[in-house]
Design a protein around this motif. Structure first.
Motif, PDB file in Angstrom:
ATOM      1  N   VAL A  59       1.124  -1.042  -0.029  1.00 42.96           N
ATOM      2  CA  VAL A  59       0.151   0.045  -0.029  1.00 42.96           C
ATOM      3  C   VAL A  59       1.236   0.860   0.433  1.00 42.96           C
ATOM      4  CG1 VAL A  59      -1.802   0.881   1.274  1.00 42.96           C
ATOM      5  CG2 VAL A  59      -1.816  -1.210   0.856  1.00 42.96           C
ATOM      6  N   LEU A  60       1.001   2.095  -0.936  1.00 39.46           N
ATOM      7  CA  LEU A  60       1.622   3.340  -0.884  1.00 39.46           C
ATOM      8  C   LEU A  60       0.768   4.814  -0.796  1.00 39.46           C
ATOM      9  CD1 LEU A  60       2.916   3.307  -4.801  1.00 39.46           C
ATOM     10  CD2 LEU A  60       3.586   2.214  -2.807  1.00 39.46           C
ATOM     11  N   ALA A  61      -0.867   4.455  -0.695  1.00 42.04           N
ATOM     12  CA  ALA A  61      -1.900   5.828   0.069  1.00 42.04           C
ATOM     13  C   ALA A  61      -2.919   4.984   0.808  1.00 42.04           C
ATOM     14  CB  ALA A  61      -1.687   6.305  -0.622  1.00 42.04           C
ATOM     15  N   ASP A  62      -3.244   5.414   1.521  1.00 45.28           N
ATOM     16  CA  ASP A  62      -5.217   4.429   2.234  1.00 45.28           C
ATOM     17  C   ASP A  62      -5.941   6.157   1.849  1.00 45.28           C
ATOM     18  OD1 ASP A  62      -6.744   2.503   2.489  1.00 45.28           O
ATOM     19  OD2 ASP A  62      -5.723   2.919   4.741  1.00 45.28           O
ATOM     20  N   ASP A  63      -6.580   5.594   1.803  1.00 46.54           N
ATOM     21  CA  ASP A  63      -8.561   6.738   1.764  1.00 46.54           C
ATOM     22  C   ASP A  63      -7.604   8.054   0.643  1.00 46.54           C
ATOM     23  OD1 ASP A  63     -10.733   7.337   2.188  1.00 46.54           O
ATOM     24  OD2 ASP A  63     -10.080   8.105   3.655  1.00 46.54           O
ATOM     25  N   SER A  64      -7.212   7.418  -0.822  1.00 44.98           N
ATOM     26  CA  SER A  64      -6.397   8.753  -1.575  1.00 44.98           C
ATOM     27  C   SER A  64      -7.536   9.092  -2.566  1.00 44.98           C
ATOM     28  CB  SER A  64      -5.264   8.356  -1.650  1.00 44.98           C
ATOM     29  OG  SER A  64      -5.024   6.927  -2.939  1.00 44.98           O
ATOM     30  N   VAL A  67      -7.048   7.983  -5.392  1.00 45.77           N
ATOM     31  CA  VAL A  67      -6.301   7.916  -6.862  1.00 45.77           C
ATOM     32  C   VAL A  67      -6.258   6.362  -6.076  1.00 45.77           C
ATOM     33  CG1 VAL A  67      -5.075   6.856  -8.212  1.00 45.77           C
ATOM     34  CG2 VAL A  67      -5.129   9.640  -8.109  1.00 45.77           C
ATOM     35  N   GLY A  68      -6.234   4.719  -7.108  1.00 40.22           N
ATOM     36  CA  GLY A  68      -6.335   4.213  -6.445  1.00 40.22           C
ATOM     37  C   GLY A  68      -7.756   3.032  -6.244  1.00 40.22           C
ATOM     38  N   GLN A  69      -8.095   1.607  -5.786  1.00 42.17           N
ATOM     39  CA  GLN A  69      -8.960   0.582  -5.762  1.00 42.17           C
ATOM     40  C   GLN A  69      -9.112   1.012  -5.130  1.00 42.17           C
ATOM     41  OE1 GLN A  69      -7.208  -3.644  -5.905  1.00 42.17           O
ATOM     42  NE2 GLN A  69      -9.063  -3.870  -6.530  1.00 42.17           N
ATOM     43  N   LEU A  70     -10.923   0.909  -5.556  1.00 45.83           N
ATOM     44  CA  LEU A  70     -11.471   1.311  -4.550  1.00 45.83           C
ATOM     45  C   LEU A  70     -12.960  -0.217  -3.895  1.00 45.83           C
ATOM     46  CD1 LEU A  70     -14.227   3.915  -4.166  1.00 45.83           C
ATOM     47  CD2 LEU A  70     -15.099   2.506  -5.905  1.00 45.83           C
ATOM     48  N   HIS A  71     -12.882   0.293  -2.167  1.00 49.86           N
ATOM     49  CA  HIS A  71     -13.471  -1.028  -1.605  1.00 49.86           C
ATOM     50  C   HIS A  71     -13.588  -0.752  -0.267  1.00 49.86           C
ATOM     51  CE1 HIS A  71     -13.492  -4.832   0.337  1.00 49.86           C
ATOM     52  NE2 HIS A  71     -12.815  -4.486   1.737  1.00 49.86           N
TER      53      HIS A  71
END
Length: 408
Positions: free
Chosen positions: A39-44, A46-50
């Motif tokens: 994980v490079l950034a959480d709650d950003s 840009v990224g995969q939605l979950h």
């Protein structure tokens, strides 16, 4: 420089990354997956939605963000072939690769389902019918250049086919493998951003210049603003694709027509290139490095996972796709009278079908959706997608058999 040119010509960075990923995943699978999914950034943003939150992982950064630059370069080739003066796929001839795409989807489905029925595992494996419909744009494009040469019209034909194939794949995923709702307003937003970039920094300056032969405003926009407006609006366009639920790696494609090109907009700079070609030239070294990490992040499948799904996926890709493309391409070119690009023969369709049989990335993605995480056939199906690299050898052999006239 010769060494660098050799590496780029034969895509050694890409193949090297894939080989490292395969070896690493088999020697130390936990360590490999921990690295790729770190994980490079959480709650950003840009990224995969979950569960309503987006997490940016290394895998997402490579596949969905950085690879958009490669697909933009590939899309530029298609744009020049279809829309610009002298393009090899202009007019009615653009219909032939689109009809061939239908064969490249229907053929693999028929082979896969027939195989599942013959071995009596339709119930267990039937959900994977869409996996071999995929054509990996990145690898097939590179294999196509290796077989046909960079200037052969079959390469532009292949790119249009591969992009259309992926568009069909996205439709299949949305209809038959729903994971969420499509957000059409965000898709409209992406195309609106591309249209705004074209009008504000391309069309508007020329309108303001009117009949002035010096074209001062258009020249100022070209020389002072350069590529920066297209970078900003391209990022917004990409973001819209992510929010829309469409694979964001294709998010820069709408921007290609917005960027000035010699045949359509400002014209060439004296002694230089138009902006679209300058941007492509500047991106090439970065894209080569991106392709290395792309191979590393996607080839990590354990060899022990081979099973029935492996052979069904492989048969769909290596048998169904070449036959489907060759048959439907012939129907479009001859009975329907749509023809082929100048310099391309009917026998090239067979070779092109073998090139398009490289499923890899999209096939891996569809396998993960068709067979959810933990499903007994997921890794087996992914192994079939990985082994579709054999299509490259098949394409090289077919190129020799049918005496492809390589154009460098």
């Amino acid at each position: 420089m010769r060494f660098v040119a050799f590496i780029r010509e034969y895509s050694l960075l890409l193949l090297g990354g894939a080989l490292i990923g395969l070896i690493w995943a088999n020697l130390s699978p936990l360590n490999y997956h921990h690295f790729i999914e770190s994980v490079l950034a959480d709650d950003s943003i840009v990224g995969q939605l979950h569960e309503g939150r987006r997490t940016l992982t290394l895998h997402y950064l490579i596949n969905d963000v950085l690879m958009a630059l490669f697909f933009a370069m590939a899309g530029k080739e298609v744009w020049e072939a279809v829309a610009l003066k002298g393009g090899s796929l202009r007019g009615r001839k653009a219909l032939t690769p689109l009809i061939a795409t239908a064969g490249g989807v229907i053929g693999p489905i028929c082979v896969y389902l027939l195989g599942a029925m013959l071995i009596g595992q339709m119930t267990e494996l039937g959900r994977g019918w869409a996996i071999p419909t995929a054509t990996d744009i990145a690898f097939s494009y590179l294999v196509g250049r290796l077989v046909f040469g960079a200037r052969h019209p079959a390469v532009a034909f292949l790119l249009l086919l591969a992009i259309a194939d992926d568009a069909v794949g996205l439709i299949i995923l949305a209809i038959f493998y729903p994971t969420g709702e499509l957000q059409p307003l965000w898709l409209i937003f992406s195309f609106a951003m591309a249209g705004a970039a074209w009008f504000l920094f391309n069309r508007l300056p020329r309108l303001l210049d009117g009949a002035d032969p010096a074209k001062p405003r258009a020249t100022w926009a070209r020389d002072r603003l350069s590529f920066w407006p297209y970078v900003v609006f391209g990022a917004l366009c990409w973001w819209g694709f992510q929010q829309a639920g469409i694979h964001p790696a294709l998010g820069l494609l709408p921007m290609i027509p917005a960027i000035p090109h010699a045949d359509t907009e400002f014209g060439r700079v004296k002694g230089g290139q138009d902006l679209l070609n300058r941007m492509e030239h500047a991106l090439k070294p970065f894209v080569d490095v991106i392709l290395f990490f792309f191979g590393l992040a996607n080839a990590g499948v354990q060899l022990s996972a081979m099973g029935a799904a492996t052979w069904l996926v492989l048969a769909g890709l290596l048998i169904g796709k070449p036959l489907g493309i060759a048959l439907m391409g012939w129907i479009a070119a001859r009975p329907l009278g749509l023809g082929l690009p100048e310099g391309m023969r009917l026998s090239d369709l067979v070779v092109l079908g073998c090139v398009a049989a490289v499923g890899f990335t999209v096939a891996l993605f569809v396998a993960g959706v068709a067979f959810p995480s933990g499903h007994e056939h997921q890794d087996s199906a992914k192994m079939g997608a990985l082994l579709s690299f054999a299509a490259a050898l098949l394409a090289l052999a077919a190129g020799r058999i049918f005496k492809v006239r390589k154009r460098v």
